[in-house]
Design an enzyme around this catalytic site. Structure first.
Site, mmCIF file in Angstrom:
data_model
loop_
_atom_site.group_PDB
_atom_site.id
_atom_site.type_symbol
_atom_site.label_atom_id
_atom_site.label_comp_id
_atom_site.label_asym_id
_atom_site.label_seq_id
_atom_site.Cartn_x
_atom_site.Cartn_y
_atom_site.Cartn_z
ATOM 1 N N GLY A 37 -4.956 -2.033 4.736
ATOM 2 C CA GLY A 37 -4.200 -3.150 4.174
ATOM 3 C C GLY A 37 -4.861 -4.502 4.444
ATOM 4 O O GLY A 37 -4.949 -5.360 3.566
ATOM 5 N N ARG A 38 -5.371 -4.685 5.654
ATOM 6 C CA ARG A 38 -5.960 -5.987 6.016
ATOM 7 C C ARG A 38 -7.360 -6.170 5.457
ATOM 8 O O ARG A 38 -7.993 -7.195 5.691
ATOM 9 C CB ARG A 38 -5.931 -6.150 7.541
ATOM 10 C CG ARG A 38 -6.566 -5.006 8.321
ATOM 11 C CD ARG A 38 -6.198 -5.069 9.793
ATOM 12 N NE ARG A 38 -6.703 -3.954 10.576
ATOM 13 C CZ ARG A 38 -6.059 -2.819 10.781
ATOM 14 N NH1 ARG A 38 -4.885 -2.612 10.230
ATOM 15 N NH2 ARG A 38 -6.583 -1.863 11.541
ATOM 16 N N LYS B 275 0.843 -1.200 0.000
ATOM 17 C CA LYS B 275 0.000 0.000 0.000
ATOM 18 C C LYS B 275 0.880 1.254 0.000
ATOM 19 O O LYS B 275 0.700 2.150 -0.798
ATOM 20 C CB LYS B 275 -0.918 -0.037 1.222
ATOM 21 C CG LYS B 275 -1.844 1.142 1.342
ATOM 22 C CD LYS B 275 -2.820 0.952 2.491
ATOM 23 C CE LYS B 275 -3.576 2.255 2.742
ATOM 24 N NZ LYS B 275 -4.523 2.151 3.849
ATOM 25 N N HIS C 278 -5.737 -33.646 17.151
ATOM 26 C CA HIS C 278 -4.645 -34.489 17.646
ATOM 27 C C HIS C 278 -3.534 -33.639 18.257
ATOM 28 O O HIS C 278 -2.415 -34.120 18.433
ATOM 29 C CB HIS C 278 -4.116 -35.357 16.510
ATOM 30 C CG HIS C 278 -5.196 -36.239 15.954
ATOM 31 N ND1 HIS C 278 -5.460 -37.498 16.465
ATOM 32 C CD2 HIS C 278 -6.118 -36.012 14.991
ATOM 33 C CE1 HIS C 278 -6.480 -38.018 15.804
ATOM 34 N NE2 HIS C 278 -6.899 -37.140 14.906
ATOM 35 N N LYS D 225 9.179 -0.988 14.232
ATOM 36 C CA LYS D 225 9.799 -0.795 12.913
ATOM 37 C C LYS D 225 10.910 0.260 13.002
ATOM 38 O O LYS D 225 11.998 0.083 12.471
ATOM 39 C CB LYS D 225 8.762 -0.280 11.903
ATOM 40 C CG LYS D 225 7.693 -1.248 11.514
ATOM 41 C CD LYS D 225 6.814 -0.600 10.441
ATOM 42 C CE LYS D 225 5.511 -1.328 10.258
ATOM 43 N NZ LYS D 225 4.582 -0.675 9.342
ATOM 44 N N GLU E 111 10.442 -4.903 4.490
ATOM 45 C CA GLU E 111 10.481 -6.297 4.034
ATOM 46 C C GLU E 111 10.199 -6.391 2.541
ATOM 47 O O GLU E 111 10.905 -7.073 1.786
ATOM 48 C CB GLU E 111 9.428 -7.143 4.783
ATOM 49 C CG GLU E 111 9.701 -7.346 6.253
ATOM 50 C CD GLU E 111 9.098 -6.254 7.126
ATOM 51 O OE1 GLU E 111 8.875 -5.119 6.639
ATOM 52 O OE2 GLU E 111 8.860 -6.534 8.322
ATOM 53 N N GLU F 216 -5.028 -6.849 14.554
ATOM 54 C CA GLU F 216 -4.509 -5.525 14.208
ATOM 55 C C GLU F 216 -5.644 -4.500 14.287
ATOM 56 O O GLU F 216 -5.416 -3.326 14.539
ATOM 57 C CB GLU F 216 -3.880 -5.546 12.797
ATOM 58 C CG GLU F 216 -2.864 -4.438 12.583
ATOM 59 C CD GLU F 216 -2.093 -4.559 11.271
ATOM 60 O OE1 GLU F 216 -2.682 -4.366 10.206
ATOM 61 O OE2 GLU F 216 -0.876 -4.833 11.317
HETATM 62 O O1 F6P Z 1 3.050 -3.228 9.814
HETATM 63 C C1 F6P Z 1 1.696 -3.337 9.640
HETATM 64 C C2 F6P Z 1 1.257 -2.959 8.255
HETATM 65 O O2 F6P Z 1 1.198 -1.581 8.145
HETATM 66 C C3 F6P Z 1 -0.088 -3.586 7.932
HETATM 67 O O3 F6P Z 1 -1.150 -2.875 8.405
HETATM 68 C C4 F6P Z 1 -0.012 -3.703 6.449
HETATM 69 O O4 F6P Z 1 -0.955 -4.609 5.954
HETATM 70 C C5 F6P Z 1 1.410 -4.150 6.273
HETATM 71 O O5 F6P Z 1 2.132 -3.440 7.253
HETATM 72 C C6 F6P Z 1 2.005 -3.913 4.914
HETATM 73 O O6 F6P Z 1 1.973 -2.571 4.540
HETATM 74 P P1 F6P Z 1 2.184 -2.152 3.039
HETATM 75 O O7 F6P Z 1 1.077 -2.757 2.230
HETATM 76 O O8 F6P Z 1 2.128 -0.663 3.043
HETATM 77 O O9 F6P Z 1 3.518 -2.668 2.582
#
Ligand code: F6P
Length: 540
Positions: A266-267, A206, A383, A503, A212, A352
């Site tokens: 995002g979620r 987003k 199990h 972060k 990452e 979240e």
């Molecule tokens: O760290 C949490 C978050 O901001 C989530 O809410 C989001 O889905 C994810 O990181 C990834 O964010 P982006 O889509 O901006 O890379």
């Protein structure tokens, strides 16, 4: 703003809980045999049995009154109407607009939301169609056979869960892999065995600023250019983002960018552009069927009275256990191997969203908020951890999810799967008494060990088949459950400030791990000692 816990409705529920807490589900069923038929509700293709809850008609009426007190009806209208209910970020919350039917208009803050949503969906469908048909090829002219989605959190969990769920609908010979972790093992493992000429990377973020994702995308780009050269990037990289500037900076042609907007969390985003990799796998038509499933539950949620409203009922029962029985967690137990990532997906959606300890107005909450969601598909969980569900000291309300029709069957396996699911809900609710166990001939000393207390509540969701449409409905159901619970607690379910500090600190700490200089300041003595230990282990 008065806290919900100070309302007469809250007090009435607390008193009612004291009266009902000692009552067993066996008694509730004995007194009211009709509850099995009555305590059910249908939303689209989803059928919910909520009769195995420690609740009576009175409980539900009191919970509905609590929802009224929290202004739920007005809040639902505010969300669907695009009001800025995400107060801490001053944003509308319009994931429901991602599945608006064609032809329905929605303008918010001067933006033609409906028009923009359909323009992106059409662009996605066009691109997905070209990849699927082989018209969009890689740099050397070969067709694409693997899509690698690079994203994390909402930009990974949604499409990864849905791709696994709808694997049987991937019909064009294109498979997907999902890379999320900054652990190099993730991307290296996912790149292994891939043919660069036939691989398409979808960089999903987003913000397009997530460490990452950008790091993994760089690794992927290098992997590609080392094999095919720099000019190959435009045929093998596309982006999904709200941030065109950063996409361009990264070197992806913005003509191959699929957009969304800050009013989609995002979620809550895989039914829009974040679902691009899924759409390439299953096709535009199946994706639109999924949106129709979302929409059916949206419409149900908007229009059904609270006492016959599936998300409202499930949310209120969630509040009932969290706030009045002190339940800490909620198990989600899909009896479907294809839903193996559903609990992980729900963890982000629910935790979240509702893992908050201040209300939307900044005052501390008094009630307990979001439960810890967890789970595994049945029958595997049986199990492993079901022992605690049946005989442990904690109350763990559970959602069981099953489907009548398998995609494929062998040797009556599917019936056995569902027989297990139903047996578990029954054993949890009704248990087995000491007398019943003794009557089986069990030695007296062993009887207490075998007693199954029962009175452990669960919901059972049953749908005809796991299809794009039922998956859409299932996800919309939980999205709205989250919303209703957040409304009762008076929190902002749509921000996530709690993930930011870690972060920033990681970025501050990274140089201390890698620098040849003696470690400088650490945030605290324990972390400083761990930094030194790590450097020693790495010979730095
Ligand atoms: O760290 C949490 C978050 O901001 C989530 O809410 C989001 O889905 C994810 O990181 C990834 O964010 P982006 O889509 O901006 O890379």
């Amino acid at each position: 703003m008065a806290d919900i816990t100070e309302s007469p409705e809250w007090t009435a529920l607390a008193e009612h809980q004291a009266a009902i807490a000692g009552r067993h589900l066996r008694e509730l069923f004995a007194e009211d045999p009709g509850r099995a038929d009555r305590m059910t509700v249908t939303a689209g293709d989803l059928f919910l049995d909520y009769s195995k809850h420690r609740a009576t008609g009175e409980t539900l009426a009191l919970l509905a009154a609590l929802a009224e007190r929290a202004g739920l009806r007005a809040r639902i209208d505010a969300m669907f109407g695009g009001e800025h209910i995400n107060v801490s970020e001053d944003r509308a919350v319009l994931h429901t607009a991602l599945r608006l039917p064609p032809g329905e208009a929605l303008k918010v803050d001067g933006q033609d939301v409906a028009g923009d949503v359909h323009a992106v969906l059409d662009k996605m469908a066009d691109f997905a169609g070209r990849v699927r048909s082989g018209e969009w090829t890689g740099f050397t002219g070969k067709r694409i056979t693997t899509v690698v989605n690079i994203g994390i959190g909402g930009s990974d969990l949604g499409p990864a869960m849905a791709y696994e769920a709808l694997h049987d609908f991937a019909d064009a010979g294109v498979s997907c892999r999902f890379v999320s972790n900054i652990d190099p093992a993730d991307i290296l493992g996912k790149l292994a065995g891939l043919d660069p000429e036939q691989t398409l990377f979808v960089v999903s973020s987003k913000t397009f600023g997530t460490l990452e994702t950008l790091t993994n995308a760089k690794v992927a780009r290098r992997w590609l250019t080392e094999r095919l050269g720099d000019d190959a990037v435009s045929r093998h990289f596309v982006a999904v983002s709200t941030n065109a500037e950063r996409v361009a900076e990264f070197g992806i042609d913005t003509a191959n960018m699929f957009g969304f907007w800050d009013w989609v969390g995002g979620r809550y985003s895989f039914d829009g552009a974040i679902g691009l990799s899924l759409m390439i796998a299953i096709g535009g038509e199946a994706f639109r069927e999924m949106l129709a499933g979302f929409r059916e539950v949206d419409e149900h949620f908007r229009s059904a009275p609270f006492e016959a409203n599936m998300p409202v009922l499930m949310a209120l029962l969630g509040v009932w256990y969290t706030d009045f029985f002190g339940a800490q967690t909620r198990a989600v137990l899909p009896y479907s191997q294809r839903l193996s990532r559903f609990p992980a997906y729900l963890q982000q959606l629910t935790m979240e969203s509702n893992g908050k300890s201040v209300r939307a107005d900044g005052a501390p909450v008094i009630a307990q908020t979001g439960a810890i969601f967890w789970g595994e598909p049945g029958t595997n969980g049986q199990h492993a951890f079901y022992q605690l569900l049946h005989q442990g000291t904690r109350l763990v309300p559970a959602d069981f999810i099953g489907f009548a029709e398998p995609f494929e069957d062998r040797e009556g396996m599917h019936d056995l799967l569902i027989a297990n699911m139903l047996a578990q809900t029954s054993a949890l609710a009704f248990g087995k008494t000491a007398e019943e166990i003794a009557a089986d001939g069990t030695p007296a000393a062993v009887v207490p060990h075998k007693v199954m207390p029962g009175n452990r509540p669960s919901s059972t969701l049953l749908a005809p088949k796991l299809t794009p449409k039922t998956l859409g409905s299932l996800v919309a159901l939980y999205e709205h459950i989250v919303f209703v619970e957040g409304t009762i607690w008076g929190i902002d379910s749509f921000d996530q400030w709690g993930v930011e500090l870690g972060k920033v600190m990681a970025m501050d700490l990274a140089p201390a791990l890698t620098s040849p200089e003696p470690p400088s300041e650490a945030p605290d003595p324990s972390t400083g000692a761990l930094v030194r230990r790590y450097r020693e282990l790495r010979g730095r």
